[in-house]
Design a protein around this motif. Structure first.
Motif, PDB file in Angstrom:
ATOM      1  N   ASN A  53       0.246   2.392  12.625  1.00 30.57           N
ATOM      2  CA  ASN A  53      -0.588   3.320  12.034  1.00 30.57           C
ATOM      3  C   ASN A  53      -0.020   3.369  10.325  1.00 30.57           C
ATOM      4  O   ASN A  53      -0.761   3.538   9.370  1.00 30.57           O
ATOM      5  CB  ASN A  53      -0.828   4.591  12.379  1.00 30.57           C
ATOM      6  CG  ASN A  53      -1.718   4.392  13.994  1.00 30.57           C
ATOM      7  OD1 ASN A  53      -2.511   3.146  14.000  1.00 30.57           O
ATOM      8  ND2 ASN A  53      -1.596   5.285  14.694  1.00 30.57           N
ATOM      9  N   SER A  54       1.297   3.997  10.319  1.00 26.55           N
ATOM     10  CA  SER A  54       1.736   4.054   9.107  1.00 26.55           C
ATOM     11  C   SER A  54       1.682   2.843   8.172  1.00 26.55           C
ATOM     12  O   SER A  54       1.401   3.051   6.879  1.00 26.55           O
ATOM     13  CB  SER A  54       3.150   4.525   9.264  1.00 26.55           C
ATOM     14  OG  SER A  54       3.924   4.631   7.951  1.00 26.55           O
ATOM     15  N   ASN A  60      -3.336  -0.326   3.329  1.00 26.68           N
ATOM     16  CA  ASN A  60      -4.549  -0.144   2.645  1.00 26.68           C
ATOM     17  C   ASN A  60      -4.360   0.618   1.468  1.00 26.68           C
ATOM     18  O   ASN A  60      -5.234   0.338   0.379  1.00 26.68           O
ATOM     19  CB  ASN A  60      -5.020   1.154   3.669  1.00 26.68           C
ATOM     20  CG  ASN A  60      -5.876   0.568   4.942  1.00 26.68           C
ATOM     21  OD1 ASN A  60      -5.995  -0.833   4.887  1.00 26.68           O
ATOM     22  ND2 ASN A  60      -5.865   1.279   5.880  1.00 26.68           N
ATOM     23  N   GLU A  61      -3.449   1.300   1.130  1.00 27.90           N
ATOM     24  CA  GLU A  61      -3.177   2.002  -0.217  1.00 27.90           C
ATOM     25  C   GLU A  61      -3.046   0.810  -1.235  1.00 27.90           C
ATOM     26  O   GLU A  61      -3.417   0.829  -2.296  1.00 27.90           O
ATOM     27  CB  GLU A  61      -2.207   2.975  -0.352  1.00 27.90           C
ATOM     28  CG  GLU A  61      -2.367   4.242   0.478  1.00 27.90           C
ATOM     29  CD  GLU A  61      -1.031   5.126   0.606  1.00 27.90           C
ATOM     30  OE1 GLU A  61      -0.396   5.008  -0.360  1.00 27.90           O
ATOM     31  OE2 GLU A  61      -1.061   6.183   1.510  1.00 27.90           O
ATOM     32  N   LYS A  88      -3.416 -10.201   4.120  1.00 29.63           N
ATOM     33  CA  LYS A  88      -3.298 -11.016   5.037  1.00 29.63           C
ATOM     34  C   LYS A  88      -2.149 -10.186   6.270  1.00 29.63           C
ATOM     35  O   LYS A  88      -2.079 -10.079   7.290  1.00 29.63           O
ATOM     36  CB  LYS A  88      -2.365 -12.360   4.607  1.00 29.63           C
ATOM     37  CG  LYS A  88      -1.766 -13.203   5.509  1.00 29.63           C
ATOM     38  CD  LYS A  88      -1.065 -14.253   5.108  1.00 29.63           C
ATOM     39  CE  LYS A  88      -0.487 -15.225   6.081  1.00 29.63           C
ATOM     40  NZ  LYS A  88       0.267 -16.508   5.636  1.00 29.63           N
ATOM     41  N   TYR A  89      -1.088  -9.343   5.478  1.00 27.84           N
ATOM     42  CA  TYR A  89      -0.232  -8.683   6.342  1.00 27.84           C
ATOM     43  C   TYR A  89      -0.900  -7.407   6.760  1.00 27.84           C
ATOM     44  O   TYR A  89      -0.690  -7.175   8.013  1.00 27.84           O
ATOM     45  CB  TYR A  89       0.505  -7.878   5.031  1.00 27.84           C
ATOM     46  CG  TYR A  89       1.548  -6.967   5.526  1.00 27.84           C
ATOM     47  CD1 TYR A  89       2.545  -6.969   6.478  1.00 27.84           C
ATOM     48  CD2 TYR A  89       1.370  -5.423   5.217  1.00 27.84           C
ATOM     49  CE1 TYR A  89       3.452  -5.965   7.058  1.00 27.84           C
ATOM     50  CE2 TYR A  89       1.970  -4.389   5.634  1.00 27.84           C
ATOM     51  CZ  TYR A  89       3.127  -4.800   6.379  1.00 27.84           C
ATOM     52  OH  TYR A  89       4.037  -3.729   7.065  1.00 27.84           O
ATOM     53  N   LEU A  93      -1.001  -6.915  10.767  1.00 28.66           N
ATOM     54  CA  LEU A  93      -0.682  -5.826  11.443  1.00 28.66           C
ATOM     55  C   LEU A  93      -1.454  -5.335  12.540  1.00 28.66           C
ATOM     56  O   LEU A  93      -1.143  -4.889  13.826  1.00 28.66           O
ATOM     57  CB  LEU A  93      -0.614  -4.676  10.590  1.00 28.66           C
ATOM     58  CG  LEU A  93       0.613  -4.404   9.577  1.00 28.66           C
ATOM     59  CD1 LEU A  93       0.541  -3.484   8.685  1.00 28.66           C
ATOM     60  CD2 LEU A  93       1.889  -4.227  10.459  1.00 28.66           C
ATOM     61  N   THR A  94      -2.807  -5.484  12.460  1.00 20.37           N
ATOM     62  CA  THR A  94      -3.805  -5.220  13.337  1.00 20.37           C
ATOM     63  C   THR A  94      -3.742  -5.860  14.832  1.00 20.37           C
ATOM     64  O   THR A  94      -4.235  -5.349  15.679  1.00 20.37           O
ATOM     65  CB  THR A  94      -5.250  -5.139  12.946  1.00 20.37           C
ATOM     66  OG1 THR A  94      -5.641  -6.656  12.426  1.00 20.37           O
ATOM     67  CG2 THR A  94      -5.524  -4.321  11.404  1.00 20.37           C
TER      68      THR A  94
END
Length: 110
Positions: A53-54, A60-61, A88-89, A93-94
């Motif tokens: 999540n972090s 996102n930022e 892409k990263y 992550l998801t």
């Protein structure tokens, strides 16, 4: 045995420098190897999810700022490629399975 604050501080600094902890053994303050903390599978899974999540929040930022710069024609050289790498990263992550106690997270873009 009683130790002065100065003696205790010196021992604490030495323990810190050597990666050890202080423990009273036979009434004497002694430097010992720290015991490792064993986490349960549930704790590891919870920690994995918090890390995920972090990292997604950080991605996102970065993506939002880069996208704004591009949308407003204020991008610097290389920022379009950076945006692509961060997107892409985020996708990678998801796809991390945080229920796997050996979850591996992708490397952050530069």
């Amino acid at each position: 045995m009683t130790y002065t604050n100065e003696e205790y501080a010196e021992m604490a600094i030495k323990a810190n420098e050597e990666g050890k902890v202080l423990k009273i053994i036979n009434d004497k303050l002694t430097l010992v190897e720290p015991k490792s903390i064993a986490l349960s599978d549930e704790q590891i899974i919870s920690q994995n999810q918090a890390i995920k999540n972090s990292l997604i929040g950080e991605a996102n930022e970065k993506i939002a700022v880069l996208q704004d710069a591009i949308d407003l024609d204020l991008q610097k050289p290389g920022e379009e490629e950076q945006l692509k790498q961060w997107k892409k990263y985020r996708i990678l992550l998801t796809r991390v399975d945080t229920s796997d106690i050996n979850a591996v997270f992708p490397e952050k873009p530069i």
